[in-house]
Enzyme design. Sequence first.
Site, PDB file in Angstrom:
ATOM      1  N   PHE A  13      62.501  -3.494  25.300  1.00 17.77           N
ATOM      2  CA  PHE A  13      63.590  -3.106  26.187  1.00 17.77           C
ATOM      3  C   PHE A  13      64.664  -2.373  25.377  1.00 17.77           C
ATOM      4  O   PHE A  13      65.137  -1.302  25.753  1.00 17.77           O
ATOM      5  CB  PHE A  13      64.152  -4.372  26.837  1.00 17.77           C
ATOM      6  CG  PHE A  13      65.242  -4.143  27.843  1.00 17.77           C
ATOM      7  CD1 PHE A  13      65.008  -3.414  28.991  1.00 17.77           C
ATOM      8  CD2 PHE A  13      66.503  -4.686  27.650  1.00 17.77           C
ATOM      9  CE1 PHE A  13      66.003  -3.216  29.930  1.00 17.77           C
ATOM     10  CE2 PHE A  13      67.506  -4.494  28.575  1.00 17.77           C
ATOM     11  CZ  PHE A  13      67.255  -3.759  29.717  1.00 17.77           C
ATOM     12  N   ASP A  14      65.013  -2.958  24.237  1.00 13.67           N
ATOM     13  CA  ASP A  14      66.049  -2.339  23.404  1.00 13.67           C
ATOM     14  C   ASP A  14      65.576  -1.029  22.790  1.00 13.67           C
ATOM     15  O   ASP A  14      66.356  -0.096  22.618  1.00 13.67           O
ATOM     16  CB  ASP A  14      66.488  -3.313  22.317  1.00 13.67           C
ATOM     17  CG  ASP A  14      67.533  -4.274  22.857  1.00 13.67           C
ATOM     18  OD1 ASP A  14      68.227  -4.904  22.079  1.00 13.67           O
ATOM     19  OD2 ASP A  14      67.640  -4.372  24.106  1.00 13.67           O
ATOM     20  N   ASP A  38      61.911  -8.340  24.780  1.00 14.78           N
ATOM     21  CA  ASP A  38      63.264  -7.806  24.616  1.00 14.78           C
ATOM     22  C   ASP A  38      63.299  -6.654  23.619  1.00 14.78           C
ATOM     23  O   ASP A  38      64.065  -5.701  23.777  1.00 14.78           O
ATOM     24  CB  ASP A  38      64.202  -8.913  24.123  1.00 14.78           C
ATOM     25  CG  ASP A  38      64.413  -9.945  25.203  1.00 14.78           C
ATOM     26  OD1 ASP A  38      64.067  -9.648  26.361  1.00 14.78           O
ATOM     27  OD2 ASP A  38      64.912 -11.030  24.890  1.00 14.78           O
ATOM     28  N   CYS A  56      28.679 -25.709  40.463  1.00 13.94           N
ATOM     29  CA  CYS A  56      27.708 -24.628  40.526  1.00 13.94           C
ATOM     30  C   CYS A  56      26.799 -24.781  39.308  1.00 13.94           C
ATOM     31  O   CYS A  56      27.277 -24.975  38.188  1.00 13.94           O
ATOM     32  CB  CYS A  56      28.468 -23.305  40.467  1.00 13.94           C
ATOM     33  SG  CYS A  56      27.414 -21.895  40.162  1.00 13.94           S
ATOM     34  N   CYS A 114      28.076 -17.563  44.095  1.00 17.76           N
ATOM     35  CA  CYS A 114      26.845 -16.894  43.649  1.00 17.76           C
ATOM     36  C   CYS A 114      25.594 -17.398  44.369  1.00 17.76           C
ATOM     37  O   CYS A 114      24.493 -16.890  44.134  1.00 17.76           O
ATOM     38  CB  CYS A 114      26.676 -17.048  42.142  1.00 17.76           C
ATOM     39  SG  CYS A 114      26.355 -18.741  41.633  1.00 17.76           S
ATOM     40  N   LYS A 121      66.754 -36.822  33.694  1.00 19.68           N
ATOM     41  CA  LYS A 121      66.212 -35.559  33.198  1.00 19.68           C
ATOM     42  C   LYS A 121      66.913 -34.415  33.920  1.00 19.68           C
ATOM     43  O   LYS A 121      66.628 -34.146  35.092  1.00 19.68           O
ATOM     44  CB  LYS A 121      64.697 -35.527  33.452  1.00 19.68           C
ATOM     45  CG  LYS A 121      64.005 -34.316  32.877  1.00 19.68           C
ATOM     46  CD  LYS A 121      62.497 -34.502  32.976  1.00 19.68           C
ATOM     47  CE  LYS A 121      61.747 -33.356  32.369  1.00 19.68           C
ATOM     48  NZ  LYS A 121      61.955 -32.074  33.034  1.00 19.68           N
ATOM     49  N   LEU A 154      57.042 -32.796  27.671  1.00 22.65           N
ATOM     50  CA  LEU A 154      56.828 -34.214  27.975  1.00 22.65           C
ATOM     51  C   LEU A 154      55.683 -34.385  28.954  1.00 22.65           C
ATOM     52  O   LEU A 154      55.479 -33.549  29.829  1.00 22.65           O
ATOM     53  CB  LEU A 154      58.091 -34.794  28.620  1.00 22.65           C
ATOM     54  CG  LEU A 154      59.337 -34.919  27.744  1.00 22.65           C
ATOM     55  CD1 LEU A 154      60.537 -35.278  28.599  1.00 22.65           C
ATOM     56  CD2 LEU A 154      59.121 -35.999  26.682  1.00 22.65           C
ATOM     57  N   LYS A 197      62.135 -42.944  26.569  1.00 26.22           N
ATOM     58  CA  LYS A 197      61.741 -42.770  25.168  1.00 26.22           C
ATOM     59  C   LYS A 197      61.699 -44.141  24.512  1.00 26.22           C
ATOM     60  O   LYS A 197      62.632 -44.932  24.720  1.00 26.22           O
ATOM     61  CB  LYS A 197      62.781 -41.919  24.428  1.00 26.22           C
ATOM     62  CG  LYS A 197      62.992 -40.560  25.026  1.00 26.22           C
ATOM     63  CD  LYS A 197      64.164 -39.850  24.376  1.00 26.22           C
ATOM     64  CE  LYS A 197      64.389 -38.521  25.088  1.00 26.22           C
ATOM     65  NZ  LYS A 197      65.628 -37.887  24.696  1.00 26.22           N
ATOM     66  N   CYS A 218      26.531 -22.748  45.863  1.00 25.24           N
ATOM     67  CA  CYS A 218      27.801 -22.219  45.366  1.00 25.24           C
ATOM     68  C   CYS A 218      28.263 -21.073  46.272  1.00 25.24           C
ATOM     69  O   CYS A 218      27.513 -20.117  46.490  1.00 25.24           O
ATOM     70  CB  CYS A 218      27.638 -21.718  43.932  1.00 25.24           C
ATOM     71  SG  CYS A 218      29.068 -20.796  43.361  1.00 25.24           S
TER      72      CYS A 218
HETATM   73  S1  IVH Z   1      63.466 -35.132  25.174  1.00 25.30           S
HETATM   74  C1  IVH Z   1      59.874 -34.337  22.836  1.00 25.30           C
HETATM   75  N1  IVH Z   1      65.292 -35.887  26.858  1.00 25.30           N
HETATM   76  O1  IVH Z   1      62.642 -31.869  29.678  1.00 25.30           O
HETATM   77  C2  IVH Z   1      61.037 -34.646  23.637  1.00 25.30           C
HETATM   78  N2  IVH Z   1      64.127 -33.859  27.314  1.00 25.30           N
HETATM   79  O2  IVH Z   1      59.708 -31.666  29.918  1.00 25.30           O
HETATM   80  C3  IVH Z   1      61.374 -33.596  24.631  1.00 25.30           C
HETATM   81  N3  IVH Z   1      64.860 -32.704  29.338  1.00 25.30           N
HETATM   82  O3  IVH Z   1      62.084 -29.431  27.218  1.00 25.30           O
HETATM   83  C4  IVH Z   1      62.784 -33.542  24.931  1.00 25.30           C
HETATM   84  N4  IVH Z   1      66.415 -34.149  29.896  1.00 25.30           N
HETATM   85  O4  IVH Z   1      64.297 -29.388  28.509  1.00 25.30           O
HETATM   86  C5  IVH Z   1      64.374 -34.957  26.564  1.00 25.30           C
HETATM   87  N5  IVH Z   1      66.966 -36.685  28.238  1.00 25.30           N
HETATM   88  C6  IVH Z   1      66.060 -35.753  27.950  1.00 25.30           C
HETATM   89  C7  IVH Z   1      65.844 -34.610  28.773  1.00 25.30           C
HETATM   90  C8  IVH Z   1      64.855 -33.692  28.415  1.00 25.30           C
HETATM   91  C9  IVH Z   1      65.825 -33.016  30.208  1.00 25.30           C
HETATM   92  C10 IVH Z   1      63.984 -31.504  29.407  1.00 25.30           C
HETATM   93  C11 IVH Z   1      63.917 -30.683  28.154  1.00 25.30           C
HETATM   94  C12 IVH Z   1      62.475 -30.656  27.745  1.00 25.30           C
HETATM   95  C13 IVH Z   1      61.797 -30.974  29.028  1.00 25.30           C
HETATM   96  C14 IVH Z   1      60.450 -31.607  28.774  1.00 25.30           C
END
Ligand code: IVH
Length: 676
Positions: free
Chosen positions: A37-38, A34, A427, A406, A119, A84, A285, A403
Amino acid sequence: MEKKKIKKIYQEKIKIFKHHNFLYFEKNKPIIPDGDFDKLKNEIIELEKSHKYLKDKDSPSNSVGFKPSKNFKKATHKVPMLSLANAFTQEDLVNFEKKILNYLDKDVGFKIEYSAEPKIDGISASLIYKNKEFVTGLSRGDGKEGEDITENLKTIKDIPHKIKSKNFPQEIDIRGEVFIQNSDFKKLANKFANPRNAASGSLRQKDPTETKKIPLKFIAYTFGYEKGLKALSQNDYLIKLKEWGFKTNPLNKTISKVENLMKNYFEIEKKRDQLDFDIDGIVYKVNDFSLQKRLGNVANAPRWAVAHKFSANSGISIIENIEIQVGRTGALTPVAKIKPINIGGVVVSNATLHNEEEITRKDIRIGDTVVVERAGDVIPRVISVDLKKRQKDSKKFEFPINCPSCGSKTIKDFNLTTKKEDAVRRCSNEGYNCEKVAIEKIKHFVSKDAFNIEGFGKKIVENFWNLKLIKLPQDIFNLDYSKIENLDGWGKQSVANLRYSINLKKKITFERFIFALGIRHIGLENAKLISKNLKSLKNFLSLSNKKNFNELLNIDGIGETQINSIKNFFLNNTNIKVLNKLEKILTVEDAKIQKTDGLLSNKTFMLTGKLEGISRAEAKSLIEENSGSIISNVSSKLDYLIIGKKPTKRKIDTAKELKIKIITQKEWFNMLKKTS
Ligand code: IVH
């Protein structure tokens, strides 16, 4: 300078600006930083100011809605924004739980409670509140550093600017997902490919009034740095978030046992298309914060959480050909070229067949009708063959013994852990002598977790290689830019950008450097271990003298397989040449000395036998957090041998001989002022 020349320069800049403006606003896919760009915009405006005759309808000073916007400033996340690990099957979840129980040294019967949260497939954001006021909002960026998008985030109604409730922490970085509801996305009339792109595009608008036009939502789910947060579990925290005025996901649940996680998973998957937002899985979690703290992180994901992705989409297609790809470590991977099919909105024409053994086991042949699966962002794979549809004249597939790149002979290693021959054929010409291996090594060298050279993607590596601009990693730092400028698709500005990103990376941390070398079996975690123990590139280079190899034997976590691989690396002359050249060009920073004033400072430890209530891995982290170090051999360098149940007699005998202090787990805990 004469008028004509100035006009030409001006027009050239306008052309480049138009291109990047399009990539930024229309495609939502900028390819330059960015800041650049600016800078370009300012250069154009300055030119116009000093030469009044310069005018263009596409000038940034003319474009509708244009405001001389400030750059998104970069800011470091006080606590990194991690990603994750993924799970796809019940078996993956069982393994996830097993690893947690092992680390905590708990029996299978120990009940772990999870917070199960849908998620949302959006964009994560970090909202920093100080004294109940929203002060700064950052994008995730690379997890360590994000962009300051405060003003844009302030336009989102779900984000409170001031907190009224009493029990709000003095300081907290509230994290969650910014997304757009499907119903709102539909109203946007094909402006973006999907809701996620729409959210991302709108959030990163330079002009917040543009962001405001798109109805974005925010759901909170975790936090980064905090001061004064009083919550004992994730569930507790989610309740607090609601009290403070944040939205949380109405489908969140607290659940124990893998079988119940599976039930919830299927229930939510069924509801998936009735929801007004896109979800791509469930995040689990560990609910208890004290357990989360003990579990900590691996590489860049927490040990205490996993994303259970929704089942893959699959489709049926025909194998038109089987190609053998050669990877960075020389592995030969068969890839099925299939008749293109659309699986869940993505056109798939390649699917992996994993390795030779898989082809033999499933007897996969060219011409076969097969089921292909695509799960999340992983490479599509061939699941099964429909034997009824097999043509009569089909022939068994013969895996090459040389391979394909090569021509060298291929080998199958003997795996020291499984005591079996590897399923993967390789290889034997591992190193820069095999063309395909060399290209893959360079791709790895510039990749995100290695040198992370912006704008130097896989396609560019292949292109530069074919044009003989690069052959070895050091060539990246000695590119002939005048040649590149004349290539198709390149211009002055893009070459300047490339040069800038390359020069920026001439300074690198020791651990990234080791990882970048792409030594087999030395991934991110092992590179970290080696960096922490060897401390400097100088010590690493001294491994070329075999006498110094013993240094590696002392690193806990580095075993025979890794050591053999590093030995092989140093036996190869090209590798030594590459190292020597890179040493001259780069500044490789020594490993940061960890906190040295901990309770176990300057002391070395070794563990033998089973400890109680704590796994080896956790014990190791505990020693390191307190500035001690772990070694895995009894030698005069050892200060303490900690003994658990059923210790190895030989280790105790040697320790006694060397007059090393032998202590029990309790005595060790006393040193840490820890009671259990
Ligand atoms: S916890 C270390 N909780 O998933 C914990 N993430 O693949 C990471 N995400 O970057 C975040 N729903 O954008 C958490 N209930 C939830 C979530 C969540 C979506 C996304 C988030 C993160 C990504 C990881």
